[in-house]
Design an enzyme around this catalytic site. Structure first.
Site, short mmCIF file in Angstrom:
data_model
loop_
_atom_site.label_atom_id
_atom_site.label_comp_id
_atom_site.label_asym_id
_atom_site.label_seq_id
_atom_site.Cartn_x
_atom_site.Cartn_y
_atom_site.Cartn_z
CB CYS A 327 99.73 111.10 109.89
SG CYS A 327 98.36 111.42 109.63
CG HIS A 409 99.05 107.02 112.21
ND1 HIS A 409 99.39 108.25 112.97
CD2 HIS A 409 98.11 108.08 111.59
CE1 HIS A 409 98.51 108.99 112.19
NE2 HIS A 409 98.53 109.57 111.81
#
Length: 464
Positions: A327, A409
């Site tokens: 991310c 994630h």
């Protein structure tokens, strides 16, 4: 049936843990239970089954209870914002960046969202277990306290106090919090749980007598300190992790920048007997590590500047082994990052990235929130996205010989991907089933604490 509020006599007393422990024990006794926190302050969020985001603590509590997740569990979430502001997320969606003072001044406007979510859950479940926040008796802020005083007063919840004996001053914290509570709430206190005790429990027998006979507060249990290593909510809990490194085969560095987010991405690696995980927050040599991971970040450009200021940026550029970005860390790996709309910074700006990936990142006003199945690095996985940075060329992931990254994630929760990544680094890597580990760890942990709690007194209180 009455609902329950879990109040800490200090910050980090163990409220999040006690919430799911009591919830699971009641659930096993046939009570329909759901966790709730009116307002949370955390950079660690998960995407729910309904596509909204909530704090990791409430997501994890729901996971323990086997419940579907939705924004109702955590209607107000604050994350680090630019300058002195915070990113305000209401009912799972970003609504504004607000200065902290402005947030408190506008607090009454948020109460309807809290009420809607609580009342939705209250109608659907027998018992809502409401986690408080910090201390419930910060006298200058009690009228601005959504998670403790507001919920307990408006909905007349039964109250369980949680005191952290590890910090010291446990008697003062219990006595002080109890007597500073409004009289109406004192009448609803079921008792206190003394948490995180180390050593011989019998040494606290006299302490129990003092609390019960001099303070007139029932002791619902004295719980031992047990490392849990799951459901990390903040940097403090993350830094308290324990790991058995006696048989490790692979050494991994996670760069711990100031605004690091989504600590839970690394729970499978902390539990992994083959991996020695180290969080790096200073300018040390990276040569000893087999892999570097750049984790998520709530303020990516600020953290990228921090890497440059302390010297880690240059060390990472020169590192010649495996690097993985997740991310915000993935975004840092691009050539340039553009925050044109000043979404994370005080003004429109750009910053040169690590230059590992031949594209740029632009921060867009519309935030990507998605929980889904993906195919990355040759593996079918489950995970979630929660980001405003976008890449046109590599919208999900990038893969090359030693440089890999993704917006997704929870990738290490997937055994197949974890086995592939670390098996490539060391063929002797030992595979394990993380879901099975997590289930066993949770069950063992709850069973250990259940035997030390006065569950009958809690049941009697909520059945009044």
């Amino acid at each position: 049936m009455k609902n329950i509020s879990i109040f800490g006599t200090s910050s980090d007393a163990g409220k999040s843990t006690i919430t799911f422990v009591i919830g699971k024990i009641l659930q096993d006794l046939g009570v329909s239970v759901v966790p709730f926190k009116a307002q949370n302050v955390s950079n660690n969020a998960f995407v729910c089954d309904d596509g909204r985001e909530i704090a990791v603590a409430q997501y994890f509590q729901a996971h323990v209870l086997g419940l579907e997740t939705s924004y109702h569990l955590n209607p107000i979430l604050l994350k680090s914002g630019r300058g002195s502001s915070a990113s305000l997320i209401v009912e799972g969606k970003v609504v504004a960046n607000k200065d902290v003072l402005e947030y408190y001044n506008d607090l009454d406007s948020l109460k309807p969202a809290v009420d809607r979510c609580f009342e939705y859950l209250d109608e659907k479940y027998d018992c809502v277990v409401c986690e408080g926040a910090g201390s419930p008796v910060e006298l200058n802020l009690m009228d601005k306290d959504l998670s403790n005083i507001y919920i307990a007063t408006k909905y007349n919840t039964k109250i369980i106090l949680v005191a952290d004996i590890e910090k010291g001053g446990v008697f003062a914290s219990i006595y002080g919090v109890y007597h500073l509570l409004p009289e109406q709430l004192r009448k609803n206190v079921v008792g206190v749980i003394v948490n995180k005790f180390r050593g011989d429990m019998s040494l606290f027998d006299e302490g129990i007598n003092i609390i019960e006979n001099q303070f007139n507060i029932p002791v619902l249990g004295v719980l031992p300190y047990i490392p849990f290593n799951l459901g990390f909510e903040d940097s403090q809990s993350l830094k308290n992790y324990t790991q058995d490194t006696s048989n490790t085969l692979i050494s991994v560095a996670v760069i711990f920048y100031p605004y690091m987010s989504n600590y839970n991405d690394f729970e499978p690696l902390i539990a992994d007997e083959s991996i020695n995980l180290e969080f790096v927050e200073s300018n040390i040599s990276l040569d000893k590590f087999d892999m570097i991971i750049l984790p998520g970040s709530k303020l990516v450009i600020k953290d990228l500047k921090w890497l440059k200021e302390i010297g880690l940026f240059d060390r990472i550029k020169k590192y010649d082994k495996e690097i993985l970005g997740i991310c915000g860390g993935y975004e840092m790996m691009f050539e340039n990052l553009y925050d044109t709309y000043a979404l994370e910074n005080d003004e429109s700006c750009s910053e040169v990235g690590l230059g590992f990936i031949d594209d740029v990142i632009t921060f867009e006003k519309d935030k990507t929130l998605q929980k889904s199945d993906y195919n990355i690095f040759g593996c079918e996985i489950s995970g979630f996205e929660i980001h405003q940075g976008q890449s046109n060329k590599y919208p999900i992931s990038y893969e090359s010989n030693k440089i890999n990254g993704t917006f997704i994630h929870a990738i290490f929760d997937n055994d197949n991907l974890r086995n592939k990544i670390f098996g490539n680094i060391n063929p002797n890597y030992k595979e394990y089933n993380f879901e099975e580990y997590k289930k066993n760890r949770i069950n063992t942990f709850i069973e250990e604490l259940k035997n030390r709690l006065d569950i009958k007194r809690i049941l009697d209180a909520i059945n009044e």
